[in-house]
Structure formats: C-alpha cells, structure tokens
Design a protein around this motif. Structure first.
Motif, mmCIF file in Angstrom:
data_model
loop_
_atom_site.group_PDB
_atom_site.id
_atom_site.type_symbol
_atom_site.label_atom_id
_atom_site.label_comp_id
_atom_site.label_asym_id
_atom_site.label_seq_id
_atom_site.Cartn_x
_atom_site.Cartn_y
_atom_site.Cartn_z
ATOM 1 N N ARG A 77 0.802 -1.226 0.000
ATOM 2 C CA ARG A 77 0.000 0.000 0.000
ATOM 3 C C ARG A 77 0.838 1.282 0.000
ATOM 4 N N ALA A 78 2.145 1.186 0.333
ATOM 5 C CA ALA A 78 2.983 2.382 0.375
ATOM 6 C C ALA A 78 2.999 3.070 -0.985
ATOM 7 N N THR A 79 2.783 4.388 -1.013
ATOM 8 C CA THR A 79 2.643 5.125 -2.270
ATOM 9 C C THR A 79 3.834 6.035 -2.543
ATOM 10 N N GLY A 80 3.910 6.503 -3.780
ATOM 11 C CA GLY A 80 5.009 7.369 -4.192
ATOM 12 C C GLY A 80 5.001 8.713 -3.489
ATOM 13 N N THR A 81 3.840 9.332 -3.401
ATOM 14 C CA THR A 81 3.740 10.625 -2.705
ATOM 15 C C THR A 81 4.112 10.481 -1.245
ATOM 16 N N ALA A 82 3.648 9.400 -0.638
ATOM 17 C CA ALA A 82 3.973 9.153 0.768
ATOM 18 C C ALA A 82 5.472 8.926 0.960
ATOM 19 N N ALA A 83 6.101 8.236 0.019
ATOM 20 C CA ALA A 83 7.543 7.999 0.113
ATOM 21 C C ALA A 83 8.318 9.307 0.057
ATOM 22 N N LEU A 84 7.902 10.192 -0.837
ATOM 23 C CA LEU A 84 8.557 11.488 -0.964
ATOM 24 C C LEU A 84 8.411 12.292 0.326
ATOM 25 N N ILE A 85 7.206 12.349 0.878
ATOM 26 C CA ILE A 85 6.965 13.074 2.132
ATOM 27 C C ILE A 85 7.749 12.433 3.274
ATOM 28 N N SER A 86 7.806 11.107 3.283
ATOM 29 C CA SER A 86 8.516 10.373 4.330
ATOM 30 C C SER A 86 10.005 10.693 4.331
ATOM 31 N N MET A 87 10.625 10.667 3.155
ATOM 32 C CA MET A 87 12.067 10.942 3.059
ATOM 33 C C MET A 87 12.386 12.364 3.519
ATOM 34 N N LEU A 88 11.646 13.330 3.006
ATOM 35 C CA LEU A 88 11.912 14.728 3.358
ATOM 36 C C LEU A 88 11.603 15.000 4.826
ATOM 37 N N GLY A 89 10.503 14.427 5.323
ATOM 38 C CA GLY A 89 10.148 14.625 6.724
ATOM 39 C C GLY A 89 11.149 13.997 7.669
ATOM 40 N N GLY A 90 11.661 12.812 7.299
ATOM 41 C CA GLY A 90 12.639 12.136 8.154
ATOM 42 C C GLY A 90 13.938 12.891 8.278
ATOM 43 N N VAL A 91 14.480 13.321 7.144
ATOM 44 C CA VAL A 91 15.768 14.017 7.198
ATOM 45 C C VAL A 91 15.618 15.388 7.842
ATOM 46 N N ALA A 92 14.476 16.065 7.638
ATOM 47 C CA ALA A 92 14.234 17.360 8.293
ATOM 48 C C ALA A 92 14.177 17.187 9.802
ATOM 49 N N THR A 93 13.550 16.114 10.251
ATOM 50 C CA THR A 93 13.458 15.849 11.696
ATOM 51 C C THR A 93 14.832 15.629 12.303
ATOM 52 N N VAL A 94 15.663 14.862 11.616
ATOM 53 C CA VAL A 94 17.017 14.608 12.119
ATOM 54 C C VAL A 94 17.806 15.908 12.254
ATOM 55 N N SER B 174 9.480 9.517 9.850
ATOM 56 C CA SER B 174 9.425 9.053 8.454
ATOM 57 C C SER B 174 8.520 7.841 8.310
ATOM 58 N N THR B 175 8.513 6.951 9.307
ATOM 59 C CA THR B 175 7.658 5.766 9.260
ATOM 60 C C THR B 175 6.178 6.148 9.358
ATOM 61 N N VAL B 176 5.859 7.017 10.314
ATOM 62 C CA VAL B 176 4.466 7.462 10.478
ATOM 63 C C VAL B 176 3.978 8.173 9.220
ATOM 64 N N LEU B 177 4.827 9.042 8.656
ATOM 65 C CA LEU B 177 4.434 9.771 7.450
ATOM 66 C C LEU B 177 4.174 8.826 6.283
ATOM 67 N N LEU B 178 5.026 7.812 6.131
ATOM 68 C CA LEU B 178 4.848 6.870 5.022
ATOM 69 C C LEU B 178 3.537 6.112 5.168
ATOM 70 N N ILE B 179 3.256 5.622 6.358
ATOM 71 C CA ILE B 179 2.051 4.809 6.566
ATOM 72 C C ILE B 179 0.789 5.661 6.456
ATOM 73 N N VAL B 180 0.757 6.780 7.171
ATOM 74 C CA VAL B 180 -0.450 7.613 7.192
ATOM 75 C C VAL B 180 -0.739 8.213 5.819
ATOM 76 N N CYS B 181 0.291 8.788 5.191
ATOM 77 C CA CYS B 181 0.088 9.442 3.892
ATOM 78 C C CYS B 181 -0.281 8.444 2.795
ATOM 79 N N PHE C 76 -3.946 8.153 2.124
ATOM 80 C CA PHE C 76 -4.631 9.331 1.590
ATOM 81 C C PHE C 76 -4.108 9.744 0.215
ATOM 82 N N THR C 77 -3.260 8.907 -0.371
ATOM 83 C CA THR C 77 -2.691 9.243 -1.680
ATOM 84 C C THR C 77 -2.901 8.082 -2.651
ATOM 85 N N LYS C 78 -2.677 8.369 -3.923
ATOM 86 C CA LYS C 78 -2.961 7.417 -4.999
ATOM 87 C C LYS C 78 -2.059 6.191 -4.914
ATOM 88 N N PRO C 79 -2.633 4.976 -4.954
ATOM 89 C CA PRO C 79 -1.819 3.748 -4.887
ATOM 90 C C PRO C 79 -0.876 3.622 -6.087
#
Length: 472
Positions: free
Chosen positions: A408-425, A447-454, A457-460
């Motif tokens: 179920r992990a989506t492309g938009t979620a992956a992008l948000i996850s990567m950017l959110g994770g590195v910003a948090t660090v 990054s894990t929460v963002l990937l799963i939650v997003c 709500f985004t296109k598979p």
C-alpha cells in the motif's frame, strides 16, 4: 611525529600500488556503465561478504571506535548488537528482494517501487548530501593517520589517501572496489586480531590492563554511557546498515538471493573478529597511554610506538584499507546518483558514454567537496559517522523496509517520508538532542508514520510497479 621505520614506507607504498593494479585490471573488463556500477552481477558469497564488511568497517571503526573505547570504555561496545540486528533485517526483508530486482542504483528501486521520478531524484540528492558528510569523517581520519605517523599536514594526508582511492575507483568501478575490499577485509581482520597478543604483552597482560583501567576510571569497565545513549548508537548504526545505499548497491553485484544471504553471514564473521579486536586495542592503549590529547590517534600511536615495525605497518595499512574501502563504495554510490539517476532523468536520451563521462566528473567533484570541510575542526570521527548514519536511516529505512514488504505504500507518501525524516534529524540535532535522545529515533519514527499515514490518503502505486517485488 615519531621516528618511523622505513618499513612503513615500503609496506604502505606496496599497498597503494596493489590497489591501483587491481583497479587497472578490473577496469579492462568494464564495457558499459552497468558493468562499472554492478560488476557484471558476478560476485560470490565469500568475496561479497568481505566487501560488505570492508565497506561497513570504515574510519569510524578503526579510528573513531578505538578512540571512543579509549575514552569511555567497554559500554560503548553495546552498539554492535544493534548493528548485527540491522544486518539480520537486511538479510530477511531487504537484500534478497534487492538482488532479485536487478537494478543498478538504490534510487532505481525508489523509482520503480513508487512509480515516481521525482522521488528518485530526491533520493539521489539525499544520498549525495548524506555521503558527503560521511566522506568528511573518512578524510579527517586519513589526515589524522598521516599526520600522526609521517608528520604530514592533515590536508595532505587526506589528499594522498583519497586521491589513490579515486583513481582505482574511476578506472575499475564496482568490480575493482569489490575485489580490493576482499583483500582489505582480510588485512583488517587479520592484522588487528594478530596485534592483540603483541599489544597485551607490551602492556603487562590482560589481568594487569583490566586492573589498571578499572582503578584509573571505574566507568571504563563499567557503564560510562546511559541506556538511552547506547540505544541511540545501536539504532543509528542498525537502522542505517539495514538499508545503507552503499551496501544495497553491493546486492546488485551478487549472483543470486542465496549468495546475498551467505554473503551477509560471512560479513558477520569478519565484523565479529574485528569488534573483539578493537575493543581490546582500546583498553590496552588506555593502559599504556593514560592521557592522550587526541583519542582518535590511539590506533596510529599503537602502530608506530608499540608494535614491531612490520606489524605496525600492516596495522596502518589495515586502517587505510578501512578508509579506502568505504570511500570507494561511497564514491561509486554518490557519483552514480548524479550520473545514472539525476542526469539520467534530466537527459533520458543520454548515451552510455555520456553517463560514464558524467560519472567520472562527479567522482572527482564529490571527492573534492568534503576536503573543504575536513580541514576545519570537527568532533571525533565516530560522532560524525553517527550523525550521517542517522540521516540515512531517517530518509531510507521506512521507504526501503516497509516499501519492500507492504504494497500500500505510495510514491507521494515515500517522498513526504524521506523529506520529513531528514528534516526531523537535522532539527533534532540543531536543537541539541531534546531529552537526550539520539536524532535517529525521532527521524525514523517520523518518516515511518508519514509513510504509513500518507499512503492511505494518496494514490496507490500501479500493480505493474509492484510486480518485481511482490510477484503477481
């Protein structure tokens, strides 16, 4: 600077010559950029396992870890179980699927799995940034080594070490890196393990060293670090090694999924031997030299002042091997991120020759940039490595491990996850680690929460993109 035996010059010169010869011979078989980047997918389990270990065992191990053990004692060794847990995660849930995918770079996986060229470019850019930080640590370590032993300015020590690495990497590509890593892993494990009995005979024996350092500072054989510190170190290394781009790139070079799993098993053996040896080295050096201005110089001083010249020279070669094997792997991954991933997207009709030219230019440029930062004062080598490991884990752990095992992990979620994770660090690090928690913990969690939650709500992702990883 110490009085150095001519043996050091001969042994080190011979080692440099050997690596250049390997690069030249390996490079003759490279006909395409894919040959250059994945070694013709011809690597077996023993050589592959040694390469995995050599790439992971960097200056952070032989310079940084020895230095931290010298300063703080045995409790720091508890990060190793975290590292081995990371390898198990890779062996079970990550590496076999990567090998089966038959990609060329890690961003190739991001593009295919998430059906997103934007995510691929962002992943490539994050790799370049994170590994530029990592190269700074390797350059600092090489500079310290050359300065301590030969009296060279740190910048020249770094330039010599990195220059030779760059030459054989540019010529021989992944094949040269893998075969030289095999030899380097044997040198690392053999030399440090063989040095232990000689070192302890000079220090007065195991019992004396144990009693001395306990009386000197009880926390050296007790607990210097708090549990949350050890947890942070273990997670930083474990989460990053499970998905480290320079290790995942090795998976593409191997013959089969079985080869990958066996290679990880062999890498355990190399790393376990070295883990024990460097711990014992740190203790012995604290006993012999209770007060040292720069703990990162402990390995170099041992090689010159304590061990016989030939053995000491081999120890220096082992440290150089650790630095060069890691730098070579990082150069290939970072340069390919630019030539294959970013340039390949910007110019989709680029010829293979054009990509190889860009790869060589990128290798040179990415080798020079960290030198600018390496000449400035920095924290101990090992702590630079920890920050880099936290960055890599924060933007890749969720997208790789969850992405390979959850459709179920989506492309938009992956992008948000990567950017959110590195910003948090980065924010957590700049805030000086609130609550004393290592930045990898909030980074990977976010990054894990963002990937799963997003993802909900985004296109598979289209089924066609999922087939290489999940089958029909």
């Amino acid at each position: 600077m110490f009085e150095v035996s001519p043996v050091f010059y001969y042994v080190i010169a011979g080692y440099f010559l050997m690596t250049l010869v390997i690069g030249y011979i390996a490079g003759r078989g490279n006909k395409t950029s894919e040959d250059h980047l994945v070694a013709g997918r011809s690597i077996g389990p023993v050589i592959g396992g040694a390469a995995l270990a050599a790439t992971q065992l960097s200056a952070g191990t032989f310079v940084g870890t020895v230095g931290v053990l010298y300063l703080t004692g045995a409790s720091y060794m508890w990060y190793w179980p975290g590292m081995f847990a990371g390898w198990l995660v890779s062996a079970i849930w990550v590496a076999p699927k990567f090998q089966q995918f038959k990609g060329v770079t890690v961003p190739d996986y991001i593009e295919k799995r998430y059906n997103s060229k934007v995510a691929k470019v962002i992943a490539a850019a994050l790799i370049v940034v994170a590994y530029t930080v990592y190269l700074v640590a390797q350059y600092v370590a090489g500079g310290i080594l050359m300065e301590t032993i030969f009296g060279l300015p740190k910048i020249w020590g770094a330039i010599i070490t990195i220059g030779i690495t760059m030459l054989y990497t540019m010529k021989g590509g992944m094949k040269a890196t893998t075969y030289s890593d095999f030899i380097q892993a044997i040198i690392m494990a053999g030399c440090f393990f063989a040095a232990v009995p000689i070192l302890y005979s000079q220090a007065g024996g195991f019992d004396y060293v144990g009693r001395f350092i306990t009386e000197l500072q009880p926390t050296l054989t007790g607990w210097h670090w708090q549990f949350k510190d050890i947890l942070g170190f273990a997670l930083a290394f474990g989460l990053s090694v499970a998905i480290a781009p320079y290790e995942l790139a090795r998976m593409y070079t191997m013959k089969s999924q079985r080869t990958v799993r066996l290679a990880i098993g062999f890498s355990f053996i190399f790393q376990a031997v070295i883990a024990i040896a460097i711990c014992l080295v740190g203790f012995a050096m604290r006993s012999l030299y209770p007060i040292m201005n720069n703990a990162d110089a402990a390995s170099s001083i041992m090689a010159v002042n304590v061990l016989p010249p030939f053995v000491g020279a081999l120890i220096v070669v082992a440290i150089l091997a650790a630095i060069m094997s890691t730098v070579s792997g990082v150069m290939i991954v970072s340069a390919s991120a630019i030539s294959h991933d970013i340039f390949g997207i910007l110019k989709p009709n680029a010829t293979d020759k054009q990509k190889m030219t860009i790869n060589k230019i990128a290798t040179v440029v990415l080798s020079i940039i960290p030198l600018i930062f390496a000449i400035k004062p920095f924290d101990m080598v090992q702590f630079i490595v920890i920050v880099q490991s936290s960055m890599v884990a924060s933007f890749f752990f969720a997208t790789v491990v969850i992405g390979l095992n959850w459709k179920r992990a989506t492309g938009t979620a992956a992008l948000i996850s990567m950017l959110g994770g590195v910003a948090t660090v980065l924010i957590w690090y700049l805030m000086q680690k609130p609550f004393g928690l290592n930045e990898v913990i909030p980074g990977v969690l976010v990054s894990t929460v963002l990937l799963i939650v997003c993802s909900y709500f985004t296109k598979p992702v289209p089924e066609e993109s999922l087939k290489p990883f999940f089958g029909k």
